[in-house]
Design a protein around this motif. Structure first.
Motif, PDB file in Angstrom:
ATOM      1  N   GLY A 140      82.661 -14.086 -23.709  1.00  0.00           N
ATOM      2  CA  GLY A 140      82.233 -13.230 -25.078  1.00  0.00           C
ATOM      3  C   GLY A 140      82.883 -13.218 -26.432  1.00  0.00           C
ATOM      4  N   GLY A 141      83.979 -14.011 -26.559  1.00  0.00           N
ATOM      5  CA  GLY A 141      84.972 -13.968 -27.630  1.00  0.00           C
ATOM      6  C   GLY A 141      84.182 -14.263 -29.220  1.00  0.00           C
ATOM      7  N   LEU A 142      83.589 -15.380 -28.846  1.00  0.00           N
ATOM      8  CA  LEU A 142      82.530 -15.688 -30.290  1.00  0.00           C
ATOM      9  C   LEU A 142      81.813 -14.662 -30.515  1.00  0.00           C
ATOM     10  N   THR A 143      80.938 -14.234 -29.472  1.00  0.00           N
ATOM     11  CA  THR A 143      80.000 -13.131 -29.591  1.00  0.00           C
ATOM     12  C   THR A 143      80.680 -11.967 -30.239  1.00  0.00           C
ATOM     13  N   ALA A 144      81.693 -11.475 -29.825  1.00  0.00           N
ATOM     14  CA  ALA A 144      82.355 -10.312 -30.108  1.00  0.00           C
ATOM     15  C   ALA A 144      82.826 -10.663 -31.783  1.00  0.00           C
TER      16      ALA A 144
END
Length: 321
Positions: free
Chosen positions: A182-186
């Motif tokens: 979820g790093g890119l999403t965040a």
């Protein structure tokens, strides 16, 4: 942890400007029922968006700690991003990678000068191995997603796509992001909060590894029962991160999942229609739109094509379909 804010993404953009690629935003089609754009992160340095977060985070390490190097764990794209960033910055790097990672990712990681430590994805704890190396060598551990500097670096992709659309007089109505930890999403969620607050954000995941979709629906972090078995090796984190979910739980509208076969069809579409090389895990967001799981419905939709580090055999299998 201190969660990233928009100013952190702007700072990250300045840090990575001399090394990262401003990837193109490609118009796939423009129809009366909607517009589809692809943000081609497969053309990013090291072949995936991961270079953004890795270079930003490593650049933040104080000079007096750099000689001890960095350690990371990754199935391949974060591995290559960290290895390349470490080489540019003159730091040693150790990367913990699964033994079943695509050969091209392992070879590329070593090619950037990193030491690779292999582990069994089904039985070993990769973070425990990496943390032990961190303790032994005094290295800086760079988490693949649950790190504010990494998230801020990934968010520069969201900053870019909003600015690229603005140049042609558009704003995104929906953005679809491939999700693992979820790093890119965040990061993109944080960028959209300021630049396109009305934009719907969706996650796309492999079938059987839809922990984000289930976590968003449940309102709490839930994990996957399987630890392997999908060809989308880049998207097999066991659950959303603590920091990433704190952001994504309030910003992501919904999540969808696609089968391995649908991901392969999207890889073939990218090659034939867009002339882009994508790996299955990098193409699930595109697959979600191509299969109608994310409806264009008169909207301007952007999908992230997040990685292109694919073995020859996998690309051949996709094209053979």
């Amino acid at each position: 942890m201190d969660l990233p804010v928009f100013a952190d993404i702007e700072a990250a953009a300045r840090r990575i400007a001399a090394e990262a690629v401003v990837t193109p935003l490609l118009r796939v089609f423009d129809r009366t029922d909607g517009r589809l754009f692809v943000k081609a992160e497969c053309l990013q340095r090291t072949g995936s968006f991961k270079f953004r977060g890795a270079f930003n985070r490593l650049s933040m390490i104080p000079q007096d700690r750099r000689a001890a190097g960095v350690v990371a764990c990754s199935s391949g794209n974060h591995a290559q991003g960290v290895a390349a960033a470490a080489k540019i910055l003159g730091m040693p790097a150790v990367i913990v990678m699964p033994s079943d990672a695509p050969a091209v990712k392992v070879a590329n990681t070593r090619g950037y000068g990193a030491e690779v430590v292999l582990y069994d994805r089904l039985t070993d704890d990769r973070e425990a191995i990496a943390r032990a190396i961190e303790t032994e060598r005094g290295s800086t551990f760079v988490h693949p997603f649950d790190d504010p500097g990494v998230m801020a670096g990934q968010g520069t992709a969201g900053l870019e796509l909003c600015r690229q659309l603005a140049e042609i007089g558009l704003v995104p109505d929906a953005v679809v992001v491939n999700a693992s930890g979820g790093g890119l999403t965040a990061g993109i969620a944080t960028a959209l909060e300021t630049l396109a607050p009305d934009c719907a954000l969706h996650t796309a995941e492999p079938a059987g590894f839809d922990d984000h979709a289930r976590s968003i629906a449940a309102g709490e972090r839930v994990g996957n029962t399987a630890r392997g078995g999908s060809i989308c090796d880049a998207l097999l984190a066991d659950r959303p991160g603590i920091g990433t979910f704190a952001i994504n739980s309030r910003r992501v509208h919904s999540g969808v999942s696609v089968s391995d076969e649908e991901a392969l069809d999207a890889v073939a579409f990218a090659a034939r229609r867009l002339k882009l090389v994508a790996e299955p895990g990098g193409a699930v967001a595109l697959a979600a739109v191509l299969t109608g799981k994310i409806d264009l419905a008169g909207r301007t939709v952007v999908v992230l094509l997040t990685g292109g580090n694919v073995d020859d055999a996998m690309l051949t299998a996709a094209l053979a379909r």
